[in-house]
Design an enzyme around this catalytic site. Structure first.
Site, short mmCIF file in Angstrom:
data_model
loop_
_atom_site.label_atom_id
_atom_site.label_comp_id
_atom_site.label_asym_id
_atom_site.label_seq_id
_atom_site.Cartn_x
_atom_site.Cartn_y
_atom_site.Cartn_z
NE ARG A 15 -1.63 1.09 4.91
CZ ARG A 15 -0.55 1.53 5.10
NH1 ARG A 15 0.65 0.90 5.23
NH2 ARG A 15 -0.19 3.10 5.29
CE LYS A 75 0.48 6.23 8.29
NZ LYS A 75 1.97 6.39 7.66
CE1 TYR A 94 5.70 0.70 9.58
CE2 TYR A 94 3.36 0.32 8.72
CZ TYR A 94 4.78 -0.04 8.82
OH TYR A 94 5.09 -1.08 7.88
CG HIS A 96 6.66 7.23 10.30
ND1 HIS A 96 7.84 6.68 9.98
CD2 HIS A 96 5.56 6.78 9.99
CE1 HIS A 96 7.66 5.72 9.00
NE2 HIS A 96 6.11 5.47 9.16
CD GLU A 118 8.18 4.23 12.96
OE1 GLU A 118 8.00 5.36 13.67
OE2 GLU A 118 7.21 3.44 12.76
CG ASP A 270 5.24 8.21 6.47
OD1 ASP A 270 4.20 8.99 6.40
OD2 ASP A 270 5.13 6.95 5.82
#
Length: 371
Positions: A15, A75, A94, A96, A118, A270
């Site tokens: 991505r 990511k 993101y 996490h 997130e 995740d």
């Protein structure tokens, strides 16, 4: 503002943080966009597409991190990327962090400002930047589970929808949020018998209104989870506590008691996973078998369909990226409580309460820090 878009380096991640169409919007608002060469080539977006949209092409990721004021990714940064971040720089991606103390420490050490997709919220209490990937992951969970049920994958050898005269598989979805709803929709469409378990009666009522008798809704108790998991051929873990580590709802002993060849798909991996036997896997080796039960625990599931996922993510992130660039980072965070909830690390301090709790770190109020 100078916005940098590095190529993703996490294994099997294709991505991209900003597509050419979104570059055009940012440039139209007076910003510069620096994109690493071939950042999106695997999904059919080439350097020329970016240049025509107004971007500049960087020869290396080091060039991106050296120059950019705002780094937009997909990511979480890998350790080598964390070491390139610096004070006065903002990372928007993101993260996490609740399940990744090492990354949290590296981000704190860098001195950067880190905003996590997130944990950004909206006026309805939703998670608008997590939702599109949750939609993708929920749909993919059924595809992955279906393939994993095949005997060549170690599964039970069951066709999810059955055939006339042969019972279809039972699918249990734990969690009735975005992931769970999309997983249930796809599984039901394939002809499976679907049960969805959630701890909010109001959400179960909504699902019942949407699907009626096509879907069995069950309130989440330990007994109910055990009963339905033991009956299932496919269990999809779709639980989420924003910013926090996922609760372990399926124990090791329960996994041992499941049908041999049944499948667990842990979409919550995740955030540490909601099955006690889960550990992260990759698209290269997506499954492992424990006590005869196939586990699919890929930590970046939407990466399997990166073109679809990248466009869906960009649609959601663009307004927030524009706000950060147009207003400046601190003003944007100060003015928007929803963006402020996305702030996880600021000047070496943890600024999200659930992340701080999960990591065992002190929590710092971002309003006080930024003021």
């Amino acid at each position: 503002m100078l916005i940098g878009v590095p190529r993703e380096i996490k294994e099997y991640e294709f991505r991209v943080g900003i597509t050419p169409a979104k570059v055009r919007e940012l440039v139209r608002h007076g910003h510069r966009v620096l994109v690493e060469t071939d950042a999106a080539r695997p999904i059919g977006l080439f350097n020329g597409d970016y240049e025509r949209a107004g971007a500049e092409i960087a020869g290396s990721r080091e060039e991106i991190y050296e120059q950019a004021e705002l780094v937009v990714k997909v990511k979480e940064p890998q350790p080598d990327e964390c070491k390139l971040l610096k004070g006065g720089q903002t990372l928007f991606t993101y993260l996490h962090l609740a399940a990744d103390s090492r990354q949290a420490r590296l981000l704190q050490k860098s001195g950067c400002t880190a905003i996590a997709y997130e944990t950004v919220t909206d006026e309805a209490g939703g998670l608008p930047l997590l939702a599109p990937m949750s939609e993708v992951a929920g749909r993919l969970a059924v595809q992955a589970g279906t393939h994993s049920l095949e005997i060549t994958s170690g599964g039970r050898g069951v066709l999810l929808g059955g055939v006339p005269g042969v019972e279809s598989a039972k699918v249990v979805v734990i969690g009735g949020g975005v992931v769970g709803t999309h997983a249930a929709r796809i599984a039901r469409g394939m002809g499976a018998r679907v049960t969805i378990i959630d701890n909010q009666v109001s959400r179960l009522r909504q699902l019942d209104d949407l699907y009626g008798r096509e879907l069995v809704t069950i309130f989440a108790t330990e007994e109910n989870i055990e009963h339905h998991v033991l009956e299932a051929e496919l269990v999809i873990g779709a639980v989420l506590v924003p910013g926090a580590a996922a609760p372990k709802l399926v124990t090791r002993d329960l996994v041992r008691a499941m049908k041999s060849g049944s499948v667990l798909v842990d979409v919550a991996i995740d955030q540490g996973g909601c099955f006690e036997t889960s550990h992260p896997t990759t698209h290269g080796e997506p499954t492992f078998i424990f006590e005869g039960v196939v586990h699919y625990c890929v930590a970046n599931m939407p990466g399997a369909v990166p073109r679809t996922a990248a466009f869906a993510l960009n649609n959601a992130t663009l307004p927030f990226t524009l706000a950060l660039a147009n207003k400046g980072i601190e003003a944007a965070i100060r003015d928007d409580e929803h963006l402020r909830r996305g702030l996880n690390v600021y000047q070496g301090q943890i600024t999200h309460p659930e992340v701080a709790k999960a990591l065992g770190e002190p929590y710092s109020d971002p309003q006080k820090l930024i003021a």
